[in-house]
Structures are given as structure tokens and as C-alpha cells.
Design a protein around this motif. Structure first.
Motif, PDB file in Angstrom:
ATOM      1  N   ASP A  54       0.836  -1.208   0.000  1.00 51.17           N
ATOM      2  CA  ASP A  54       0.000   0.000   0.000  1.00 51.17           C
ATOM      3  C   ASP A  54       0.869   1.256   0.000  1.00 51.17           C
ATOM      4  O   ASP A  54       0.603   2.213  -0.744  1.00 51.17           O
ATOM      5  CB  ASP A  54      -0.903   0.024   1.236  1.00 51.17           C
ATOM      6  CG  ASP A  54      -1.974  -1.049   1.197  1.00 51.17           C
ATOM      7  OD1 ASP A  54      -2.427  -1.392   0.090  1.00 51.17           O
ATOM      8  OD2 ASP A  54      -2.346  -1.547   2.277  1.00 51.17           O
ATOM      9  N   LEU A  55       1.889   1.249   0.845  1.00 48.93           N
ATOM     10  CA  LEU A  55       2.763   2.419   0.953  1.00 48.93           C
ATOM     11  C   LEU A  55       3.572   2.632  -0.318  1.00 48.93           C
ATOM     12  O   LEU A  55       3.795   3.780  -0.733  1.00 48.93           O
ATOM     13  CB  LEU A  55       3.699   2.264   2.158  1.00 48.93           C
ATOM     14  CG  LEU A  55       3.023   2.197   3.528  1.00 48.93           C
ATOM     15  CD1 LEU A  55       4.073   2.069   4.622  1.00 48.93           C
ATOM     16  CD2 LEU A  55       2.159   3.430   3.769  1.00 48.93           C
ATOM     17  N   LYS A  86       9.228   5.716   5.167  1.00 45.35           N
ATOM     18  CA  LYS A  86       8.097   4.879   5.575  1.00 45.35           C
ATOM     19  C   LYS A  86       7.192   5.570   6.594  1.00 45.35           C
ATOM     20  O   LYS A  86       5.958   5.490   6.504  1.00 45.35           O
ATOM     21  CB  LYS A  86       8.615   3.554   6.153  1.00 45.35           C
ATOM     22  CG  LYS A  86       7.558   2.460   6.205  1.00 45.35           C
ATOM     23  CD  LYS A  86       8.198   1.115   6.506  1.00 45.35           C
ATOM     24  CE  LYS A  86       7.184  -0.002   6.426  1.00 45.35           C
ATOM     25  NZ  LYS A  86       7.802  -1.335   6.655  1.00 45.35           N
ATOM     26  N   THR A  87       7.780   6.262   7.553  1.00 44.20           N
ATOM     27  CA  THR A  87       6.973   6.935   8.581  1.00 44.20           C
ATOM     28  C   THR A  87       6.109   8.026   7.971  1.00 44.20           C
ATOM     29  O   THR A  87       4.918   8.139   8.281  1.00 44.20           O
ATOM     30  CB  THR A  87       7.888   7.538   9.663  1.00 44.20           C
ATOM     31  OG1 THR A  87       8.653   6.505  10.275  1.00 44.20           O
ATOM     32  CG2 THR A  87       7.062   8.238  10.733  1.00 44.20           C
ATOM     33  N   VAL A  88       6.701   8.828   7.101  1.00 39.68           N
ATOM     34  CA  VAL A  88       5.950   9.904   6.438  1.00 39.68           C
ATOM     35  C   VAL A  88       4.837   9.318   5.576  1.00 39.68           C
ATOM     36  O   VAL A  88       3.694   9.804   5.589  1.00 39.68           O
ATOM     37  CB  VAL A  88       6.886  10.778   5.580  1.00 39.68           C
ATOM     38  CG1 VAL A  88       6.095  11.822   4.800  1.00 39.68           C
ATOM     39  CG2 VAL A  88       7.927  11.457   6.451  1.00 39.68           C
ATOM     40  N   LEU A  89       5.163   8.282   4.816  1.00 39.26           N
ATOM     41  CA  LEU A  89       4.169   7.637   3.965  1.00 39.26           C
ATOM     42  C   LEU A  89       3.017   7.081   4.790  1.00 39.26           C
ATOM     43  O   LEU A  89       1.845   7.222   4.414  1.00 39.26           O
ATOM     44  CB  LEU A  89       4.815   6.500   3.166  1.00 39.26           C
ATOM     45  CG  LEU A  89       5.731   6.901   2.010  1.00 39.26           C
ATOM     46  CD1 LEU A  89       6.414   5.660   1.439  1.00 39.26           C
ATOM     47  CD2 LEU A  89       4.958   7.616   0.919  1.00 39.26           C
ATOM     48  N   ASN A  95       1.882   8.082   7.718  1.00 38.12           N
ATOM     49  CA  ASN A  95       1.033   9.167   8.228  1.00 38.12           C
ATOM     50  C   ASN A  95       0.149   9.739   7.126  1.00 38.12           C
ATOM     51  O   ASN A  95      -1.045  10.009   7.342  1.00 38.12           O
ATOM     52  CB  ASN A  95       1.897  10.268   8.836  1.00 38.12           C
ATOM     53  CG  ASN A  95       2.611   9.822  10.089  1.00 38.12           C
ATOM     54  OD1 ASN A  95       2.198   8.865  10.747  1.00 38.12           O
ATOM     55  ND2 ASN A  95       3.691  10.498  10.433  1.00 38.12           N
ATOM     56  N   GLU A  96       0.723   9.934   5.950  1.00 37.64           N
ATOM     57  CA  GLU A  96      -0.047  10.522   4.851  1.00 37.64           C
ATOM     58  C   GLU A  96      -1.095   9.537   4.327  1.00 37.64           C
ATOM     59  O   GLU A  96      -2.201   9.947   3.959  1.00 37.64           O
ATOM     60  CB  GLU A  96       0.884  10.982   3.741  1.00 37.64           C
ATOM     61  CG  GLU A  96       1.807  12.115   4.164  1.00 37.64           C
ATOM     62  CD  GLU A  96       2.320  12.916   2.990  1.00 37.64           C
ATOM     63  OE1 GLU A  96       1.833  12.705   1.853  1.00 37.64           O
ATOM     64  OE2 GLU A  96       3.201  13.759   3.207  1.00 37.64           O
ATOM     65  N   TRP A  97      -0.728   8.266   4.273  1.00 35.62           N
ATOM     66  CA  TRP A  97      -1.692   7.245   3.828  1.00 35.62           C
ATOM     67  C   TRP A  97      -2.874   7.186   4.789  1.00 35.62           C
ATOM     68  O   TRP A  97      -4.034   7.123   4.360  1.00 35.62           O
ATOM     69  CB  TRP A  97      -0.998   5.890   3.752  1.00 35.62           C
ATOM     70  CG  TRP A  97      -1.823   4.798   3.116  1.00 35.62           C
ATOM     71  CD1 TRP A  97      -1.853   4.449   1.805  1.00 35.62           C
ATOM     72  CD2 TRP A  97      -2.739   3.919   3.783  1.00 35.62           C
ATOM     73  NE1 TRP A  97      -2.721   3.405   1.597  1.00 35.62           N
ATOM     74  CE2 TRP A  97      -3.290   3.062   2.792  1.00 35.62           C
ATOM     75  CE3 TRP A  97      -3.155   3.780   5.109  1.00 35.62           C
ATOM     76  CZ2 TRP A  97      -4.223   2.077   3.109  1.00 35.62           C
ATOM     77  CZ3 TRP A  97      -4.083   2.804   5.417  1.00 35.62           C
ATOM     78  CH2 TRP A  97      -4.607   1.955   4.429  1.00 35.62           C
TER      79      TRP A  97
END
Length: 224
Positions: A63-64, A188-191, A193-195
Motif C-alpha cells: 500500500d505504501l 516509511k513513517t511519512v508515507l 502518516n499521509e496514507w
């Protein structure tokens, strides 16, 4: 972390009673009607209710990765460039600037790019060698016009008189790297949160659309 004193406790009670009395009387007077601020606040609280009701599943790496590909322009690294620059102060070569520039260009093109070039540089505060700079970093040091021009030049050749806010520069492009997507693990962390935010917004929209179906909506045109 101490318990409140008797006086403090009474102040809390008095404030709670005051708020309850004033709130109740405001409702009796209809002060909550036709108040845009109150409408927005209640609508916002409904959004919170929607978010609490929605059970968001954790995204998989797939997904990410899909999200990263769909929003590539947002995450792609800035292009990087490595170059040599020799500063020429136009004020020191008045009356023969063009001739001097032509002579210098011929001389530099016969020099080894790794040789001692400092002997050709007019006094200047910025370094001769610049490695792995982004467009933004080049613009910060030399100006936007210089940065824009620099990234259009060919590699492995001296170029004549590129303008900056300081004056003129001979530049030798050593290497250019196109911007590329970072590895999944690095963002990964940013993705994540945005997802999650995107999914929450989708759920809120679906929640609203389902509520809206139970209403008959009429729009009145204002009289002119």
C-alpha cells in the motif's frame, strides 16, 4: 500533583455551574441558531465522530509503495550536481573583458580539470569545488539564475561566463544526477502518516455522503 485546596475546588465548581447556567439560558434564547461559528464547530465535532467510528486498517508495504508511486513528484529527491567554478570579477578586466574571457576559456580547456586552478580565480568567498549540491543549494549560494543555467549545461566541458549575483564564472560540470524516488524504508513513517490521513478523509467523505442521502436539500435564490 497535589489535590486542590477547598478554595480551588469551590472555584472549579463555581465555574462549572456558571458555564452550565449560561449555556442553558443561551439555548433557551436560541442563540445557537444561525451562528456560523457554532455550526462550524458542531460540523467539526461530527467529523471527529466519523473519524472515531471508522476502523482504519494499517497499510501494508505494498500500500505504501503504491502511494509513493502515485505521489512521486512529492517525494522525489532533488537533482544533484557537482561542478568547478572559477570566478571572474568584471571590474578587474574592464576594457578587455570579452578578450580575457576568450583567452581564459581556451586556457582552461587545455588544462586538466583536476589541476591547480586557484591561480586563475579572482578573489572570491565561495569554493572552487562544489559537490552534490541540489538546485536549491546552488541557488542559495550563487542565485536562482545561476542555478537554473547550471543544470542545463553539458558535463565534462568548461563553459564560458555563467552569470551570478557576484559576477561571471567559468564552470566545469563534473557530474549531474537526476532526482529519484527514495527507498521505501527511508520515508516509511511519512508515507504511513499521509496514507492514514488520506484514508481518514475518504471515510469522512463517505460518512457525509451517506448522511446527506437522508436529507431533501432545497437551495433558495436570493431576491434581487
Amino acid at each position: 500533583l497535589r489535590p486542590p485546596s477547598a478554595k480551588e475546588k469551590q472555584e472549579f465548581i463555581d465555574k462549572a455551574i456558571y458555564t452550565k447556567v449560561m449555556y442553558t439560558e443561551a439555548l433557551k434564547m436560541g442563540l445557537d441558531k444561525n451562528d456560523l461559528i457554532i455550526r462550524r464547530r458542531l460540523a467539526q465535532k461530527m467529523e471527529f465522530v466519523s473519524s472515531d467510528m471508522a476502523q482504519l486498517t494499517e497499510p501494508t508495504d505494498e500500500d505504501l509503495l503504491d502511494y509513493l508511486q502515485e505521489h512521486a513528484t512529492q517525494f522525489v529527491d532533488s537533482p544533484k550536481i557537482s561542478f568547478l567554478q572559477i570566478y571572474i570579477d568584471p571590474n578587474k578586466h574592464r576594457g578587455r573583458l570579452e578578450k580575457y574571457l576568450d583567452e581564459m576559456l581556451k586556457l582552461l580547456r587545455h588544462e586538466n580539470a583536476n589541476s591547480t586552478l586557484e591561480k586563475y580565480v579572482d578573489t572570491f568567498i565561495l569554493p572552487l569545488k562544489n559537490s552534490n549540491l541540489s538546485k536549491e543549494e546552488v541557488a542559495r549560494d550563487f542565485g536562482k539564475v545561476f542555478s537554473k543555467t547550471l543544470f542545463t549545461l553539458e558535463e565534462n566541458s568548461w563553459h564560458k561566463a555563467v552569470k551570478s549575483g557576484f559576477g561571471l564564472h567559468f564552470v566545469f560540470i563534473q557530474n549531474k544526477e537526476e532526482g529519484k524516488l527514495p527507498d521505501l524504508e527511508n520515508v516509511k513513517t511519512v508515507l504511513h502518516n499521509e496514507w492514514m490521513t488520506q484514508q481518514r478523509e475518504k471515510n469522512n467523505k463517505l460518512f457525509y455522503e451517506n448522511l446527506k442521502k437522508s436529507y431533501t436539500i432545497e437551495i433558495e435564490e436570493s431576491l434581487k
